[in-house]
Every structure is written in C-alpha cells, then in structure tokens.
Design a protein around this motif. Structure first.
Motif, mmCIF file in Angstrom:
data_model
loop_
_atom_site.group_PDB
_atom_site.id
_atom_site.type_symbol
_atom_site.label_atom_id
_atom_site.label_comp_id
_atom_site.label_asym_id
_atom_site.label_seq_id
_atom_site.Cartn_x
_atom_site.Cartn_y
_atom_site.Cartn_z
ATOM 1 N N LEU A 91 34.521 51.812 21.256
ATOM 2 C CA LEU A 91 34.895 50.476 20.815
ATOM 3 C C LEU A 91 34.567 49.484 21.921
ATOM 4 O O LEU A 91 34.961 49.658 23.068
ATOM 5 C CB LEU A 91 36.383 50.431 20.484
ATOM 6 N N GLY B 14 44.063 44.389 11.010
ATOM 7 C CA GLY B 14 43.646 44.844 12.331
ATOM 8 C C GLY B 14 44.022 46.281 12.618
ATOM 9 O O GLY B 14 43.764 46.795 13.690
ATOM 10 N N SER B 15 44.597 46.943 11.612
ATOM 11 C CA SER B 15 45.122 48.288 11.850
ATOM 12 C C SER B 15 44.046 49.349 11.687
ATOM 13 O O SER B 15 43.301 49.347 10.720
ATOM 14 C CB SER B 15 46.264 48.568 10.870
ATOM 15 N N PHE B 16 43.987 50.287 12.622
ATOM 16 C CA PHE B 16 43.027 51.381 12.514
ATOM 17 C C PHE B 16 43.370 52.302 11.352
ATOM 18 O O PHE B 16 42.517 53.026 10.861
ATOM 19 C CB PHE B 16 43.017 52.220 13.805
ATOM 20 N N THR B 17 44.618 52.300 10.935
ATOM 21 C CA THR B 17 45.005 53.203 9.863
ATOM 22 C C THR B 17 44.715 52.625 8.488
ATOM 23 O O THR B 17 44.784 53.337 7.499
ATOM 24 C CB THR B 17 46.496 53.572 9.972
ATOM 25 N N TYR C 243 48.499 57.715 17.027
ATOM 26 C CA TYR C 243 47.774 57.683 15.759
ATOM 27 C C TYR C 243 46.519 58.528 15.901
ATOM 28 O O TYR C 243 45.762 58.372 16.854
ATOM 29 C CB TYR C 243 47.406 56.239 15.392
ATOM 30 N N TYR D 272 31.205 48.638 17.859
ATOM 31 C CA TYR D 272 31.144 49.896 18.582
ATOM 32 C C TYR D 272 29.732 50.100 19.131
ATOM 33 O O TYR D 272 28.756 49.564 18.610
ATOM 34 C CB TYR D 272 31.457 51.078 17.658
ATOM 35 N N THR E 83 44.750 48.111 20.511
ATOM 36 C CA THR E 83 44.348 48.912 21.672
ATOM 37 C C THR E 83 43.133 49.747 21.293
ATOM 38 O O THR E 83 42.810 49.889 20.124
ATOM 39 C CB THR E 83 45.470 49.844 22.158
ATOM 40 N N ALA E 84 42.518 50.309 22.313
ATOM 41 C CA ALA E 84 41.262 51.020 22.087
ATOM 42 C C ALA E 84 41.446 52.225 21.179
ATOM 43 O O ALA E 84 42.435 52.956 21.268
ATOM 44 C CB ALA E 84 40.674 51.457 23.417
ATOM 45 N N LEU E 85 40.493 52.413 20.306
ATOM 46 C CA LEU E 85 40.410 53.610 19.484
ATOM 47 C C LEU E 85 39.436 54.527 20.194
ATOM 48 O O LEU E 85 38.273 54.183 20.378
ATOM 49 C CB LEU E 85 39.909 53.242 18.089
ATOM 50 N N GLU F 82 37.164 45.451 25.185
ATOM 51 C CA GLU F 82 37.706 46.635 25.836
ATOM 52 C C GLU F 82 37.344 46.618 27.322
ATOM 53 O O GLU F 82 36.379 45.971 27.745
ATOM 54 C CB GLU F 82 37.172 47.899 25.178
ATOM 55 N N GLN G 74 48.764 51.082 16.460
ATOM 56 C CA GLN G 74 48.083 50.960 15.177
ATOM 57 C C GLN G 74 46.959 49.948 15.262
ATOM 58 O O GLN G 74 45.988 50.014 14.524
ATOM 59 C CB GLN G 74 49.102 50.545 14.111
ATOM 60 N N ALA G 75 47.103 48.989 16.155
ATOM 61 C CA ALA G 75 46.070 47.974 16.325
ATOM 62 C C ALA G 75 46.222 47.382 17.710
ATOM 63 O O ALA G 75 47.269 47.488 18.341
ATOM 64 C CB ALA G 75 46.208 46.882 15.267
ATOM 65 N N THR H 178 37.192 43.849 19.567
ATOM 66 C CA THR H 178 37.833 43.573 18.285
ATOM 67 C C THR H 178 37.769 42.077 18.045
ATOM 68 O O THR H 178 38.109 41.284 18.942
ATOM 69 C CB THR H 178 39.303 44.029 18.302
ATOM 70 N N SER I 286 44.601 56.676 18.925
ATOM 71 C CA SER I 286 44.984 55.399 19.499
ATOM 72 C C SER I 286 46.454 55.414 19.864
ATOM 73 O O SER I 286 47.253 56.134 19.262
ATOM 74 C CB SER I 286 44.699 54.275 18.490
ATOM 75 N N PHE J 196 35.235 45.090 14.030
ATOM 76 C CA PHE J 196 35.160 45.855 15.263
ATOM 77 C C PHE J 196 33.692 46.100 15.598
ATOM 78 O O PHE J 196 32.877 46.381 14.717
ATOM 79 C CB PHE J 196 35.869 47.205 15.111
#
Lengths: 112, 117
Positions: free
Chosen positions: B46, B100-103, A32, B36, A98-100, B59, A95-96, B49, A92, B34
């Motif tokens: 990050l 929880g999605s980064f997208t 991603y 940072y 794990t570290a971005l 992390e 999608q969720a 979460t 990443s 999140f």
C-alpha cells in the motif's frame, strides 16, 4: 523477519482436493485478516475477512485465525479448476487508516 | 459487479519524465481509493489512501512529492510519478471502496505496468 510470510508455491492439486493455504505473521497487533484471490493479469478480489481469532466459513472456503500462533489459514474444499489463481493473505491493525500488509501470494493450480 | 478501470494499462517512459496513471470507478462512487505497488514476485504494498476532496495519506517510506495523488471526484483518482527513475518501474494497482474500511469490498483495477528506461 518480514511482517507477513507466505509460501509462494506453486501448489498443484487435482480437482476435488482440499487445499490449505497459510500465512504467518510477526506483529501481534494485527486484528483484521483477509484473503484475496488474484487471477492472472487481474486485480485482487476480497474473498474473506476475519476479525481477531476464530473461524469463518463461506461456501467452500473457510478462513481460520490462530492469534496465539500468529498463523492464519484458508481452506478450499472440493477445489475446482476455476480456483486456480494466486491467493494473497493480508492483515491490518485497524479496519481503516493503517497499512494493509500483504503476503507475497501463493499460486494454486487445480487440474481437472 | 463493480468495475474499476486503470489507464494506461502499460507505459514505457524515459528517466526523468513524469507519468500519470488514472483510476476510475465506472459504476459506483468511491469515497476512498487506495494505491498499491507490486514489484515482481513481491507483495502488494500500500502506497497511499486517498479520500475524495482531501489530501492523500501516504504510508511510511513513500515520498509524497514523488508520487502525487489527486482524488478530485468520487469516480477518479490519479497517481503521478514525477521524475521517474528505473527503480520506479513496477506494477501499480488502484482499488476503490465506498468506505475506508479494508473489510468492505475493495474493487481492484487491472493494474498499470510502468517501465522506466
């Protein structure tokens, strides 16, 4: 070698120019890929995201991912002074959950 | 658009003290928040979460006993830097998401500048 490399700039262009912003990465597991825009003294905002390889277009913005080269790009067409900001790439594995991983950001200045 | 606030916007404290930073989603319920950290001229990193009602996921390399995160409600998460030291001086930014999605869109707060003397 850092996981994500991004030229910090600054990058200065005249209004109307096409801007190309790029990041390279080393972790082939990244799936991603995201671009954020951050104005001075503000938090980042998500511009676009791409899953795996390919192109994605949204208005004046086009995101490209080349996984074979581990290289991603953000193109801005007809750049405007309001596009002046710092652009951060991020990526990443999932999608969720794990570290971005962010790049350092490229500072763009568009002059009128 | 959705608004995320942080308080305080900046704080200066003495070494050894603890500092609490609040992150609030003002007009939506944030399932996930999140945290940072951004050092000068460095990337956003990050730290953790946080899902409402459960323990935060940290992390690698982030000390959970030093950076205490509480996400007690769908609109509030707090980060407490315990026994702060000068090396903890940084810009701390939170973001909130309905998933929880980064997208999915993460709405970022304006950040908190922490300076430890």
């Amino acid at each position: 070698q850092k996981e994500v490399e991004q030229d910090p700039g600054p990058l200065s262009v005249p209004e109307g120019a096409i801007v190309s912003l790029n990041c390279t990465y080393s972790n082939s597991a990244f799936q991603y890929f995201m671009w954020y825009r951050q104005y001075s003294r503000k938090g980042p905002e998500l511009l676009m995201y791409t899953y795996s390889s390919g192109n994605k277009e949204d208005g004046r913005f086009t995101a490209q991912v080349d996984k074979s080269s581990k290289y991603i790009s953000l193109f801005i067409r007809d750049s405007q002074p309001s596009d002046s900001a710092t652009y951060l790439c991020a990526m990443s594995v999932n999608q969720a959950g794990t570290a971005l991983i962010f790049g350092k950001g490229t500072t763009l200045s568009v002059s009128s | 658009g959705a608004v995320v606030s942080q308080h305080p916007s900046w704080v200066i404290c003495k070494s050894g003290t603890s500092v609490k930073i609040e992150c609030r989603s003002l007009d939506f319920q944030a399932t996930t928040m999140f945290w940072y950290r951004q050092f000068p001229k460095q990337s956003l990193m990050l730290m953790a979460t946080s899902n409402e009602g459960s323990k935060a996921t940290y992390e690698q390399g982030v000390e959970k006993d030093k950076f205490l995160i509480n996400h007690a409600s769908l609109t509030l998460s707090t980060l407490t830097v315990t026994s702060a030291h000068p090396e903890d001086s940084s810009f701390y930014i939170c973001s909130a998401s309905t998933s929880g999605s980064f997208t999915d869109t993460q709405y970022f707060g304006p950040g908190t500048r922490l300076t430890v003397l």
